[in-house]
Design an enzyme around this catalytic site. Sequence first.
Site, PDB file in Angstrom:
ATOM      1  N   LYS A 242      45.170  24.909 -39.415  1.00 13.42           N
ATOM      2  CA  LYS A 242      44.073  24.533 -38.512  1.00 13.42           C
ATOM      3  C   LYS A 242      44.138  23.045 -38.144  1.00 13.42           C
ATOM      4  CE  LYS A 242      40.759  25.796 -41.358  1.00 13.42           C
ATOM      5  NZ  LYS A 242      41.467  26.246 -42.562  1.00 13.42           N
TER       6      LYS A 242
ATOM      7  N   ARG B  59      45.637  15.127 -50.651  1.00 11.89           N
ATOM      8  CA  ARG B  59      44.239  15.444 -50.921  1.00 11.89           C
ATOM      9  C   ARG B  59      44.053  15.858 -52.373  1.00 11.89           C
ATOM     10  NH1 ARG B  59      42.222  19.434 -46.197  1.00 11.89           N
ATOM     11  NH2 ARG B  59      41.073  20.222 -47.996  1.00 11.89           N
TER      12      ARG B  59
ATOM     13  N   ARG C 218      51.727  19.506 -48.972  1.00 13.82           N
ATOM     14  CA  ARG C 218      51.329  18.736 -47.789  1.00 13.82           C
ATOM     15  C   ARG C 218      50.816  17.339 -48.136  1.00 13.82           C
ATOM     16  NH1 ARG C 218      46.120  22.094 -45.348  1.00 13.82           N
ATOM     17  NH2 ARG C 218      44.625  21.475 -46.942  1.00 13.82           N
TER      18      ARG C 218
ATOM     19  N   ARG D 284      39.349  28.068 -53.091  1.00 11.20           N
ATOM     20  CA  ARG D 284      39.078  27.924 -51.650  1.00 11.20           C
ATOM     21  C   ARG D 284      39.419  29.221 -50.903  1.00 11.20           C
ATOM     22  NH1 ARG D 284      42.563  22.761 -51.053  1.00 11.20           N
ATOM     23  NH2 ARG D 284      42.201  22.861 -48.810  1.00 11.20           N
TER      24      ARG D 284
ATOM     25  N   ARG E  93      31.818  28.264 -41.672  1.00 15.06           N
ATOM     26  CA  ARG E  93      32.472  28.917 -42.803  1.00 15.06           C
ATOM     27  C   ARG E  93      31.560  29.951 -43.461  1.00 15.06           C
ATOM     28  NH1 ARG E  93      36.173  24.260 -44.067  1.00 15.06           N
ATOM     29  NH2 ARG E  93      37.520  24.806 -45.802  1.00 15.06           N
TER      30      ARG E  93
END
Length: 215
Positions: A13, A161, A127, A172, A88
């Site tokens: 996203k 992160r 990432r 998550r 969400r």
Amino acid sequence: MNIILLGPPGAGKGTQSAGLVERHGMRQLSTGDMLRAAVKAGTPVGLKAKEVMERGELVSDEIVSDLIDAELAAMGQDTGAIFDGYPRTAAQAESLDAILARNGRTLDHVIELEVNEDALVVRITGRFSCAKCGALYHDTANPPSTPGVCDSCGSTEFKRRPDDNEETVRTRMQEYRAKTAPILPGYEARGIVSRIDGMAAIDTVAGQIDAILRS
Ligand code: AMP
């Protein structure tokens, strides 16, 4: 043009939002980015959100809807909005309808990036981003062309992160399945949902998103 990008963590996203901003001058409204900025700045919202985010759970509907409301109100009417990581929950989806109506906007597309959950853990734990300009990278799938140097701004500082670890990612994903996926049927009933294979190459996904925006 107002669109929602939906998909579990790591679906792409953020990467696709950045592309849309660049190609079409749209504006990315990422509640995750807004919350991380609030945590960094130590605001009351940040203090409330910090531990919830570290656990991979969802912060309150009211907090995120207020953030979106304020950002959208401050935006020019002509700029298209990409909702990234919002809504969400069903309550957030309802708030978004009200916020859009108040701002004279309508929702054009809900684009779901479909992904293989086992591959997501690999994607997420690899990432990182440029600490200076925020450009997004991945250890194996999308490293900077010169190792250790940001392609966009030349910075040599990068960050990861704190919630991009396997345990938090699993929470998550569970939150996505339990609370976010159930909002899709409501949008499907309006005929505005499109699905894309989020495991495809970044450019392929981008091309498919552009085709949906032209439709
Ligand atoms: P993201 O950057 O979208 O992956 O979001 C990172 C974290 O911020 C999530 O795991 C949640 O803890 C929190 N968060 C971001 N957006 C929302 C939202 N719309 N509702 C609730 N919590 C959110």
